[in-house]
Scaffold this motif. Structure first.
Motif, mmCIF file in Angstrom:
data_model
loop_
_atom_site.group_PDB
_atom_site.id
_atom_site.type_symbol
_atom_site.label_atom_id
_atom_site.label_comp_id
_atom_site.label_asym_id
_atom_site.label_seq_id
_atom_site.Cartn_x
_atom_site.Cartn_y
_atom_site.Cartn_z
ATOM 1 N N SER A 1 26.554 11.709 -10.697
ATOM 2 C CA SER A 1 25.399 12.551 -11.234
ATOM 3 C C SER A 1 26.196 13.733 -12.213
ATOM 4 O O SER A 1 25.318 14.356 -12.868
ATOM 5 N N LYS A 2 27.374 13.734 -12.267
ATOM 6 C CA LYS A 2 28.140 14.661 -13.277
ATOM 7 C C LYS A 2 28.593 13.720 -14.419
ATOM 8 O O LYS A 2 29.050 14.184 -15.389
ATOM 9 N N ASP A 3 28.565 12.434 -14.382
ATOM 10 C CA ASP A 3 29.042 11.541 -15.455
ATOM 11 C C ASP A 3 30.526 11.794 -15.674
ATOM 12 O O ASP A 3 31.058 11.731 -16.931
ATOM 13 N N LEU A 4 31.228 11.797 -14.269
ATOM 14 C CA LEU A 4 32.506 12.300 -14.707
ATOM 15 C C LEU A 4 33.507 11.177 -13.674
ATOM 16 O O LEU A 4 33.144 10.615 -12.638
ATOM 17 N N ALA A 5 34.623 10.820 -13.963
ATOM 18 C CA ALA A 5 35.624 9.930 -13.229
ATOM 19 C C ALA A 5 36.861 10.635 -13.660
ATOM 20 O O ALA A 5 37.230 11.340 -14.556
ATOM 21 N N LEU A 6 37.744 10.472 -12.550
ATOM 22 C CA LEU A 6 39.392 10.943 -12.551
ATOM 23 C C LEU A 6 40.425 9.802 -12.591
ATOM 24 O O LEU A 6 40.064 8.958 -11.706
ATOM 25 N N GLY B 1 27.756 9.641 -5.513
ATOM 26 C CA GLY B 1 26.920 8.877 -6.118
ATOM 27 C C GLY B 1 25.785 9.789 -6.660
ATOM 28 O O GLY B 1 25.867 10.958 -6.486
ATOM 29 N N LYS B 2 24.500 9.114 -7.175
ATOM 30 C CA LYS B 2 23.451 9.781 -7.628
ATOM 31 C C LYS B 2 22.541 10.270 -6.482
ATOM 32 O O LYS B 2 22.250 9.554 -5.684
ATOM 33 N N PRO B 3 21.938 11.286 -6.607
ATOM 34 C CA PRO B 3 21.141 11.862 -5.544
ATOM 35 C C PRO B 3 19.850 10.826 -5.752
ATOM 36 O O PRO B 3 19.411 10.396 -6.824
ATOM 37 N N LYS B 4 19.062 10.572 -4.420
ATOM 38 C CA LYS B 4 17.982 9.960 -4.545
ATOM 39 C C LYS B 4 16.735 10.672 -5.266
ATOM 40 O O LYS B 4 16.509 11.981 -4.830
#
Lengths: 349, 355
Positions: free
Chosen positions: A127-132, A259-262
């Motif tokens: 939901s933040k469009d983020l990856a590490l 994940g993204k919230p429902k």
């Protein structure tokens, strides 16, 4: 004189009432030197990423009907590398979730000198469009980016940096902050507060840093979408702000997948062309159908909110959670009815 | 550019705002650069013989006067190499149409030179594109959407230098404008590029020419690019002196010589040889050498080597190791998977490493 002062000096020459209008050599040269210097600083920490993966086709953007075919401009990936930014000496590199969305097989991090190092995916936050991503800190010299202390004000100059198509030379586009704290699940791949800016970004920019005039990290560029539902994107982009990144950095380092919230879902569509709020369609199997709402119902009120246009209606539902009950007051023929509906989950998110 | 494509191009090129500040005396604006450069910009229209089942073709675009005596620099997407020389007409904004003389053109550099009748003309000096950096302020000028013909003015746009890269094979199949012939280093700019501005100048903050705008944009970036001045300088210099230097005839590149052998590594003449090569990390054959034991056993590119002598193979390195444990002439048992089909086990006699 540091860069900030250099820029202030440039502003003093370029913008206030100094009689230099006839001398382009003085004014714009100073301004462009400030841009170029910030870009040079930020680019030391900007890396190219080549990700081999069985990519997942992202679900269609939320402005499309659930179940609609995804927009090809939304799912498009460049044939050239994408971008990322080095944030510490331990080898942590931030990028956009979109760049690693799927079954990742191999990540190659390309440093500005052209050297490649293998990277490993640690954590993601959809939901933040983020990856590490992590690289072995001994494998290459790391120049971590400095974080901007505060979120920039609307109107502040920002620059989007990228390492695509050519990782060794990189790209930089300049714009201003157009809005902060945008929360928009309809058109944006970031579902939490994001910064809207008007530097031109392209497919290879996703995951790269957005910097201020000091070359410091303001945010990371979200999944780029060149087309809006009404046609050509006018040139706005979104980034995940630094303060939002810091909220989850420890979780990402620990390898968590957030994940993204429902989202809540009633299941009604508007009647096209109606001047008032009239239900045009009911999606089968949804909360609206179970509650007994019908096409043609004229919506007057939802809970305590008077509904004057469709946005009043949807904005209220967006603030609810799946499982919440709402009461919709409608006029059907001669009758006025209060219909209770238990909100479901929006499919396809 | 060619007339017919303009509608298509208009739809695909990224548009943007012109960043001109308020024209208040005492506040720096882009006006001084506009005032300096605009008078030296010309619109160009010309014709070329028919091509590819098309009738006689009309072309239009922008040119820049680069010397006081009227030398005009433009692109071969505006004045093609096979232009009908008597068809070239140029005009300054608010000016009459003038016949211009064709001097020379280069498809390789995507530039052409014209010459105005004898006289004194406003002109733009050359800058140095090698000094450009990301973030530098640049401008485009020109006959955008035929604005000089229709509305008597030069269109102007401001942006920054946003990238340096090569127009190369990466983009080759995605070039949107078929008449772009230049391959090599370009300067990318956020200044909007619109149809008709091709052949026009990329101008630096001092009002000097640092590149010629090309329509060779690509799907990855969607931004305008210019062929940098430093790549063109030598050819332009010759043309200005009246030397009609043309592109060298195309030579097909020779295959590179094999790498010299490292004297420290002893060549093992008795190394066993199968004759397959791999590209990725998977033991999937990328190519099979002609006449090799692998070719004789009818192995093909795309086949996966599953086992050698009963041992599971997981990587190209594992395959190499398994083969090296043998001598030439040994027979190995090799299990391969061809496409989605079941695996087959073959016996292959290893050969000698070809020298």
């Amino acid at each position: 004189m540091n860069r900030f002062h250099a820029f202030l000096a440039a502003c003093a020459l370029a913008f206030p009432a100094v009689a230099r209008a006839d001398d382009p050599d003085t004014s714009w040269q100073k301004v462009q030197e400030a841009f170029a210097s910030a870009i040079e600083t930020g680019h030391k920490s900007t890396v190219g990423l080549e990700v081999k993966a069985d990519f997942r086709t992202p679900p269609p953007p939320m402005n499309l009907e659930p179940g609609a075919a995804s927009d090809p401009n939304y799912t498009k990936r460049p044939s050239t590398p994408t971008s990322g930014v080095v944030i510490d000496k331990e080898g942590d590199i931030l990028t956009s979730f979109f760049n690693v969305d799927g079954k990742v097989k191999k990540i190659t991090v390309i440093f500005p000198d052209g050297k490649s190092v293998e990277g490993k995916l640690l954590g993601v936050d959809e939901s933040k469009d983020l990856a590490l991503i992590k690289v072995d800190p001994k494998a290459h010299d790391l120049s971590p980016i400095e974080w901007a202390e505060e979120q920039p004000a609307v109107g502040a100059f920002v620059m989007a940096l990228g390492r695509s198509p050519e990782p060794t030379s990189g790209t930089a586009t300049r714009g201003i902050v157009s809005a902060v704290d945008r929360v928009d699940q309809m058109y944006n791949s970031i579902w939490e507060q994001s910064i809207q800016f008007d530097a031109k970004t392209n497919y290879g920019n996703s995951g790269g840093p957005v910097i201020d005039l000091h070359g410091r990290l303001v945010g990371t560029v979200a999944h780029v979408r060149l087309q809006s539902p009404w046609g050509q994107n006018s040139g706005i982009s979104f980034c995940t702000p630094g303060w939002k990144i810091k909220e989850v950095l420890a979780d990402l380092k620990a390898g968590k997948r957030l994940g993204k919230p429902k989202l809540p879902f009633l299941g009604v569509g508007p009647k096209e062309g109606a001047g008032t709020v009239i239900i045009g369609s009911i999606s089968p199997g949804t909360a609206a159908e179970k509650a007994g709402l019908l096409p043609g119902d004229l919506v007057l009120q939802i809970d305590e909110i008077k509904v004057k246009d469709w946005a009043d209606f949807t904005n209220y539902i967006k603030k609810k959670k799946p499982g919440d009950t709402v009461t919709v007051k409608v006029t059907r023929g001669e009758e006025t009815l209060d219909i209770q509906a238990v909100l479901g989950e929006r499919p396809n998110n | 550019m060619r007339f017919l494509s303009s509608a298509v191009l208009a739809a695909v090129i990224v548009a943007g705002a012109v960043g001109t500040a308020v024209a208040d005396p005492g506040v720096a604006t882009h006006e001084p650069v506009v005032d300096k450069v605009s008078p030296a910009i010309v619109s160009i229209a010309c014709k070329s013989p028919p091509r590819k089942n098309m009738g006689e073709m009309g072309w239009f675009g922008t040119g820049t006067v680069i010397s006081e005596d009227g030398a005009i620099l433009t692109s071969t997407t505006v004045v093609p190499t096979d232009v009908k020389p008597d068809s070239i007409e140029v005009s300054f904004a608010r000016g009459k149409k003038i016949k211009a003389e064709f001097v020379c053109a280069s498809a390789e550099l995507e530039i052409a030179m014209l010459r105005l009748p004898k006289g004194k003309y406003p002109w733009v000096p050359m800058g140095d594109s090698k000094t450009l950096k990301l973030g530098h302020v640049v401008y485009t000028f020109g006959n955008c959407q035929n604005v000089m013909e229709n509305d008597d003015q030069v269109a102007f746009a401001q942006g920054e230098v946003s990238g340096f890269y090569k127009i190369s094979d990466v983009f080759e199949d995605k070039a949107w404008y078929e008449w772009c012939t230049y391959k090599g280093d370009v300067v990318e700019t956020t200044a909007p590029l619109n149809p008709g501005v091709d052949g026009g100048p990329l101008i630096d903050c001092h009002g000097r020419l640092v590149g010629i705008m090309s329509l060779s944009y690509n799907e990855t970036r969607w931004l305008g690019v210019a062929v940098p001045q430093h790549i063109l300088a030598d050819r332009i210099g010759h043309w200005l002196k009246g030397e009609a230097v043309k592109d060298a005839p195309k030579v097909t590149p020779k295959k590179p010589d094999p790498l010299p052998k490292d004297p420290d590594v002893e060549e093992d003449e008795d190394a066993p040889y199968l004759g397959v090569s791999f590209e990725a990390d998977e033991p999937v054959i990328a190519s099979v050498a002609k006449g090799s034991p692998a070719a004789k056993a009818k192995l093909e590119a795309g086949d996966r080597i599953v086992k050698i002598d009963g041992k599971d193979m997981k990587s190209p390195a594992g395959v190499a190791k398994a083969i090296k444990s043998h001598k030439p002439g040994d027979v190995i048992e090799l299990t391969v998977q061809h496409g989605e089909k079941e695996t087959t086990t073959l016996k292959i006699k290893l050969g000698y490493q070809p020298m």
